[in-house]
Write a protein that holds these residues in place. Structure first.
Motif, mmCIF file in Angstrom:
data_model
loop_
_atom_site.group_PDB
_atom_site.id
_atom_site.type_symbol
_atom_site.label_atom_id
_atom_site.label_comp_id
_atom_site.label_asym_id
_atom_site.label_seq_id
_atom_site.Cartn_x
_atom_site.Cartn_y
_atom_site.Cartn_z
ATOM 1 N N SER A 173 35.749 48.109 37.603
ATOM 2 C CA SER A 173 35.506 49.202 37.078
ATOM 3 C C SER A 173 34.967 49.378 35.669
ATOM 4 N N PHE A 174 34.559 48.110 35.257
ATOM 5 C CA PHE A 174 33.914 47.972 33.883
ATOM 6 C C PHE A 174 32.715 47.562 33.922
ATOM 7 N N GLU A 175 31.678 48.765 33.839
ATOM 8 C CA GLU A 175 30.079 48.555 34.102
ATOM 9 C C GLU A 175 29.423 47.583 33.125
ATOM 10 N N PRO A 176 29.917 47.267 32.008
ATOM 11 C CA PRO A 176 29.219 46.488 31.160
ATOM 12 C C PRO A 176 29.182 44.864 31.502
ATOM 13 N N PHE A 177 30.476 44.503 32.255
ATOM 14 C CA PHE A 177 30.602 43.240 32.536
ATOM 15 C C PHE A 177 29.683 42.667 33.850
ATOM 16 N N LYS A 178 29.126 43.820 34.561
ATOM 17 C CA LYS A 178 28.205 43.264 35.523
ATOM 18 C C LYS A 178 27.191 42.360 35.492
ATOM 19 N N ASP A 179 26.577 42.410 34.185
ATOM 20 C CA ASP A 179 25.233 41.643 34.153
ATOM 21 C C ASP A 179 25.648 40.147 33.291
#
Length: 357
Positions: A203-209
């Motif tokens: 649920s930590f959006e910044p990690f997805k890239d």
């Protein structure tokens, strides 16, 4: 460092044949990995005394659930109840075809779940591969089957944005600056398993890239050296107690476990494994890190001993993580003589020795 001494490996692997991948307390069984590490460091003489103390913690294999086949294996990925089903599947696979072909095929399939069991799946596979490449024995083939089975049964894919290309892909030492850490107020209470803590990244959006931030298409050995040196510095900056030490140990040992696999992987498989090794190490940093100013780590001011001294201290500590981490740091230092490796090994031994007291 003394020449490798594998005289005790097969005997201990045979003793452990009835034992599963977890200890009686539910933690990972580190014995096969720590023993292979001691052998690689030329300390086969230390194996049996260490194992005599550790073996009381081993737990027997669990019961099988159902037979896995080439048609139904995908449904069992990440199902920890199926460890023994996976073991039987891989044991048959390694009997029916050359182990080199099986290793490439399954590394390609399992690479996206390299975080499995907080990287213990790939680590155990890496240790098994190195030993098997030295001598092909039934015990070592069985250990490779166990390593792959652990990787498959605890398969854990980290969140990533599908097919989103980064405009600039760089080496890990540069990409680390882009990795955001989960805010402390969100991660309060991190004290359970590493795997449970890593699930906060879902649920930590910044990690997805993160996966797409690096370029693994160049020299694979140089990529691993850059990756492990970067996370040796992450370790020095962030390992402050036994829990964070163990977390950041795996940010180095997990990626380094890909190195013994490289000679036996196709380029496409190797590149995928390198990218996921980076993603896994970055996940440890995002989940457990508190300090980002890695450039200020002065490794020359950290007390370290010579290599033999580090080995002696690691074995004397009795701690399985200290032993494995020391071997990995010395291995990586041989490829890339960065003082951060020796400093990290010394720091880990210090903290983990205190934890054993």
């Amino acid at each position: 460092m003394n020449p490798a001494d594998y005289s005790a490996l097969d005997e201990t692997l045979e003793i452990m044949a009835p034992m599963g991948p977890d200890l009686s307390n539910g933690f990972s069984n580190h014995a096969p990995m720590a023993i292979e590490a001691m052998c690689a460091m030329g300390r086969g003489d230390a194996v049996m005394p260490w194992f005599a103390r550790y073996r009381r913690r081993l737990a027997p294999r669990c019961a099988r659930v159902a037979r896995l086949t080439d048609d139904n294996w995908r449904a069992a990925l990440g199902d920890a109840r199926r460890t023994e089903d996976w073991f039987e599947f891989f044991r048959n696979e390694l009997e029916e075809r050359p182990w080199l072909a099986a290793l490439d095929k399954w590394t390609a399939r399992l690479a996206p779940g390299l975080t499995a069991a907080a990287t213990h799946g790939v680590i155990r596979t890496g240790h098994a591969t190195r030993a098997l490449a030295l001598e092909d024995t039934p015990a070592r083939r069985r250990e490779l089957a166990d390593g792959l089975a652990y990787w498959a049964a605890d398969y854990m894919a980290l969140p990533a944005s599908p097919h989103r290309d980064s405009t600039v892909r760089v080496m890990p030492s540069k990409a680390i600056a882009r990795v955001q850490m989960i805010p402390l107020e969100i991660r309060r209470g991190n004290s359970g398993s590493l795997t449970d803590a890593l699930k906060r990244l879902d649920s930590f959006e910044p990690f997805k890239d993160t996966l797409e931030a690096v370029d693994p298409t160049g020299d694979a050995s140089a990529f691993i050296s850059d990756l492990t040196a970067t996370f040796a510095r992450v370790f020095l900056a962030n390992a402050r107690d036994a829990y964070t030490t163990i977390a950041f140990v795996h940010a180095v040992t997990g990626p380094s476990a890909v190195r013994p696999l490289l000679p036996y992987l196709r380029d496409t498989t190797a590149r995928a494994a390198l990218a996921y090794a980076w993603q896994t190490a970055a996940a440890m940093y995002a989940t457990f890190g508190t300090r980002a100013d890695l450039g200020r780590i002065e490794t020359d001011k950290v007390t370290v001993s010579d290599e033999e001294g580090l080995i002696e201290r690691a074995i004397a500590s009795g701690d399985e993580h200290a032993i494995k981490f020391t071997e990995v740091c010395l291995r990586e230092h041989a490829f890339n003589p960065d003082p951060a490796y020796l400093a990290a090994a010394g720091h880990a031994i210090h903290i983990l020795s205190r934890a054993e007291d």
